[in-house]
Design a protein around this motif. Structure first.
Motif: not given
Length: 125
Positions: A74-89, A103-113
């Protein structure tokens, strides 16, 4: 063009912004640009480490987005998750520069997830 593709572009450019900031911490000799990093102040060395980490994580993100979009996620979900990934990075880079390792390690793990979720989205359509 999907927002997720713009996020791929942003993720591709983020390491270079971090490197630029890292190199602003000391005089630079363009004949041996990688040798300058040893002489940087700690904050700028951490920015260089964030640069390296951003380069290392980029291929998986780009592949995940391309696979998800081309396989019909679903494009909307891919867009949402990609934007979330950018915020996390971006958060990861800032936490790296400002020396917040747990906290950096936790954010890294969240971005990987988030990346893994993007990658497997087509399997659940």
């Amino acid at each position: 063009m999907p927002l997720a593709y713009w996020c791929v572009l942003f993720a591709a450019l983020l390491p270079y912004a971090l490197a630029k900031y890292a190199k602003s911490g000391a005089p630079s000799d363009n004949r041996y640009p990688r040798e300058d990093y040893d002489n940087l102040p700690p904050k700028h060395r951490r920015a260089y480490a964030a640069h390296q980490n951003a380069l290392e994580s980029f291929p998986f993100f780009a592949a995940a987005v391309l696979i998800a979009v081309t396989m019909g996620a679903p494009p909307a979900m891919v867009n949402l998750l990609a934007a979330l990934y950018i915020l996390l990075r971006v958060a990861h880079a800032l936490l790296y520069v400002f020396n917040r390792p747990p906290l950096r390690s936790a954010v890294f793990a969240a971005a990987m997830a988030v990346n893994v979720v993007i990658f497997v989205l087509p399997a659940f359509r």
